[in-house]
Scaffold this motif. Structure first.
Motif, PDB file in Angstrom:
ATOM      1  N   TYR A   4       0.813  -1.410   0.037  1.00  0.00           N
ATOM      2  CA  TYR A   4      -0.222  -0.126  -0.059  1.00  0.00           C
ATOM      3  C   TYR A   4       0.919   0.842   0.542  1.00  0.00           C
ATOM      4  CZ  TYR A   4      -3.485  -3.532   1.817  1.00  0.00           C
ATOM      5  OH  TYR A   4      -4.418  -4.209   1.224  1.00  0.00           O
ATOM      6  N   ASP A   5       0.671   2.123  -0.442  1.00  0.00           N
ATOM      7  CA  ASP A   5       0.917   3.746  -0.727  1.00  0.00           C
ATOM      8  C   ASP A   5       0.515   4.478   0.330  1.00  0.00           C
ATOM      9  OD1 ASP A   5      -1.165   4.817  -1.637  1.00  0.00           O
ATOM     10  OD2 ASP A   5      -0.176   4.408  -3.988  1.00  0.00           O
ATOM     11  N   LYS A  67       9.858  -1.728  11.753  1.00  0.00           N
ATOM     12  CA  LYS A  67      10.099  -0.325  10.792  1.00  0.00           C
ATOM     13  C   LYS A  67      11.031   0.409  10.688  1.00  0.00           C
ATOM     14  CE  LYS A  67       9.734   3.765  13.177  1.00  0.00           C
ATOM     15  NZ  LYS A  67       8.730   4.367  13.350  1.00  0.00           N
ATOM     16  N   LEU A  68      11.400   0.692  10.250  1.00  0.00           N
ATOM     17  CA  LEU A  68      12.235   1.514   9.162  1.00  0.00           C
ATOM     18  C   LEU A  68      11.738   2.991   9.143  1.00  0.00           C
ATOM     19  CD1 LEU A  68      15.259   0.699   7.050  1.00  0.00           C
ATOM     20  CD2 LEU A  68      14.037   2.931   6.686  1.00  0.00           C
ATOM     21  N   SER A  69      12.650   4.201   9.676  1.00  0.00           N
ATOM     22  CA  SER A  69      12.245   5.449   9.606  1.00  0.00           C
ATOM     23  C   SER A  69      14.191   6.315   9.427  1.00  0.00           C
ATOM     24  CB  SER A  69      11.847   5.549  10.947  1.00  0.00           C
ATOM     25  OG  SER A  69      11.191   7.314  10.804  1.00  0.00           O
ATOM     26  N   THR A  70      13.857   7.241   8.371  1.00  0.00           N
ATOM     27  CA  THR A  70      14.987   7.797   8.086  1.00  0.00           C
ATOM     28  C   THR A  70      14.565   9.537   8.672  1.00  0.00           C
ATOM     29  OG1 THR A  70      14.585   8.181   5.940  1.00  0.00           O
ATOM     30  CG2 THR A  70      16.052   6.326   6.277  1.00  0.00           C
ATOM     31  N   GLY A  71      15.446  10.158   8.870  1.00  0.00           N
ATOM     32  CA  GLY A  71      15.398  11.628   9.208  1.00  0.00           C
ATOM     33  C   GLY A  71      17.001  11.956   8.102  1.00  0.00           C
ATOM     34  N   LEU A  86       8.906   3.035   6.084  1.00  0.00           N
ATOM     35  CA  LEU A  86       8.402   2.341   5.623  1.00  0.00           C
ATOM     36  C   LEU A  86       7.649   1.038   6.995  1.00  0.00           C
ATOM     37  CD1 LEU A  86      10.177  -0.719   4.706  1.00  0.00           C
ATOM     38  CD2 LEU A  86      10.441   0.462   2.664  1.00  0.00           C
ATOM     39  N   MET A  87       6.774   0.427   6.656  1.00  0.00           N
ATOM     40  CA  MET A  87       6.540  -0.084   7.734  1.00  0.00           C
ATOM     41  C   MET A  87       5.953  -1.733   8.166  1.00  0.00           C
ATOM     42  SD  MET A  87       4.670   1.612  10.400  1.00  0.00           S
ATOM     43  CE  MET A  87       5.003   3.093  11.443  1.00  0.00           C
ATOM     44  N   LEU A  88       6.762  -2.732   7.737  1.00  0.00           N
ATOM     45  CA  LEU A  88       6.350  -4.096   7.571  1.00  0.00           C
ATOM     46  C   LEU A  88       5.437  -4.531   7.977  1.00  0.00           C
ATOM     47  CD1 LEU A  88       6.633  -6.670   4.996  1.00  0.00           C
ATOM     48  CD2 LEU A  88       9.457  -7.069   6.405  1.00  0.00           C
ATOM     49  N   LEU A  98       3.052  -9.677   5.868  1.00  0.00           N
ATOM     50  CA  LEU A  98       1.018  -9.807   4.809  1.00  0.00           C
ATOM     51  C   LEU A  98       0.965  -7.975   4.132  1.00  0.00           C
ATOM     52  CD1 LEU A  98      -0.490 -10.202   8.483  1.00  0.00           C
ATOM     53  CD2 LEU A  98      -0.655 -12.099   6.620  1.00  0.00           C
ATOM     54  N   ALA A  99       1.625  -7.464   4.118  1.00  0.00           N
ATOM     55  CA  ALA A  99       1.413  -5.929   3.696  1.00  0.00           C
ATOM     56  C   ALA A  99       2.655  -5.074   4.434  1.00  0.00           C
ATOM     57  CB  ALA A  99       0.680  -5.303   4.906  1.00  0.00           C
ATOM     58  N   LEU A 100       2.958  -4.372   3.010  1.00  0.00           N
ATOM     59  CA  LEU A 100       4.396  -3.276   2.703  1.00  0.00           C
ATOM     60  C   LEU A 100       4.148  -1.976   2.654  1.00  0.00           C
ATOM     61  CD1 LEU A 100       7.339  -2.664   3.435  1.00  0.00           C
ATOM     62  CD2 LEU A 100       7.042  -3.187   0.811  1.00  0.00           C
TER      63      LEU A 100
END
Length: 317
Positions: A4-5, A67-71, A86-88, A98-100
């Motif tokens: 999902y975007d 979850k991967l988060s960048t700043g 993004l979250m997996l 199940l979902a990206l």
């Protein structure tokens, strides 16, 4: 696995459900009903950037989340957003993805803003004369949006270092219905506002103790990785109530960590937000108290917000 975007995620997002899920997650975390592995952190000092990987599983949940988060904080000058990610979501029964959720960091920003909303609802003084926002980025905007649900105050003072970004933030806040004053003097902000949100990636204190009025509530969300700091330790020590999202995490970094290292506060002064929500601890008792919520971002927030987002997305399919 479904993908999902950001547009799909925003269109289906149920804010009130997310608030309830986050509150449940904070309580579960403080009751040791959540598995939260150590955070992986990367620092890219040459590019003024950082990245963290957080994961969590809430006991009894059908899913768990990574979850991967960048700043990267020079990105706006390049025409790019400061934050991404993004979250997996994976099955806790079979381990299958199940979902990206390709949210571009939006869910991380929203769960942080909603935590700020929860903290303000529990800790802000009864009469908010002005909201002070330290910062002009995405999180500073999201925090102000969410504060509308917990206070009738529509006066805001915003601080930033960049004049053009201050102007852009002021236009944004006016569009939300706020009367706005901009400043590059944090002391001026502290003198005018008694509900202050700090939302910058600063590595030096922006807000000092002597500037802050009695009765002020401060929500600090910017110091979400080692080395970051928005409050001088003396201000943390001055708080009558110190609320943290995680004692363990805030003892390692965040505003509290600096005060602990300085010997200005002790671990027994720290109250977890989950304990406050569960009624096992006291928050603000009168409007003369200074209260502080140090929110470094706990992975249970990601698990909860991802779970309710996926539920909403599946209902739309």
């Amino acid at each position: 696995m479904k993908t999902y975007d950001k547009a799909q995620i925003i269109a289906s997002f149920n804010t009130e459900l997310a608030v309830r899920r986050l509150e449940e997650g904070f309580v579960a975390y403080s009751e040791a009903r959540v598995q939260v592995p150590p955070v992986q952190s990367f620092a890219f000092t040459q590019n003024n950037g950082d990245c963290c990987v957080k994961s969590a599983y809430v006991e009894g949940s059908p899913t768990f989340t990574v979850k991967l988060s960048t700043g990267f904080y020079d990105n706006p000058s390049k025409g790019l957003p400061s934050n991404d990610g993004l979250m997996l979501v994976l099955s806790a029964t079979t381990g299958q993805p199940l979902a990206l959720l390709q949210d571009e960091g939006w869910l991380t920003g929203m769960r942080t803003a909603l935590a700020g909303r929860i903290a303000a609802r529990l800790l802000a003084p009864a009469q908010v004369k002005a909201i002070g926002i330290i910062g002009t980025g995405m999180q500073a905007r999201m925090q102000l949006e969410q504060l509308r649900a917990v206070t009738d105050c529509r006066q805001v003072v915003v601080w930033g270092r960049n004049a053009s970004r201050l102007d852009a933030y002021a236009a944004f806040a006016r569009h939300l219905g706020f009367q706005v004053r901009s400043t590059q003097d944090a002391a001026e902000l502290a003198g005018a506002a008694n509900l202050i949100v700090c939302a910058t990636p600063s590595r030096q204190p922006v807000l000092r103790s002597e500037w802050v009025q009695p009765g002020t509530h401060i929500t600090a969300v910017g110091a979400d990785a080692p080395g970051k700091q928005e409050l001088e330790p003396a201000l943390v020590a001055r708080a009558d109530r110190i609320i943290v999202d995680s004692v363990a995490q805030c003892s390692q970094y965040g505003e509290v960590a600096h005060a602990l290292v300085s010997g200005l506060v002790s671990p027994d002064q720290l109250i977890e937000l989950g304990a406050l929500l569960a009624g096992r601890a006291k928050g603000r008792e009168h409007d003369g108290q200074i209260t502080l919520a140090d929110l470094t971002g706990v992975a249970v927030q990601d698990a909860q917000v991802a779970s309710c987002t996926l539920t909403a997305l599946n209902a739309c399919d």
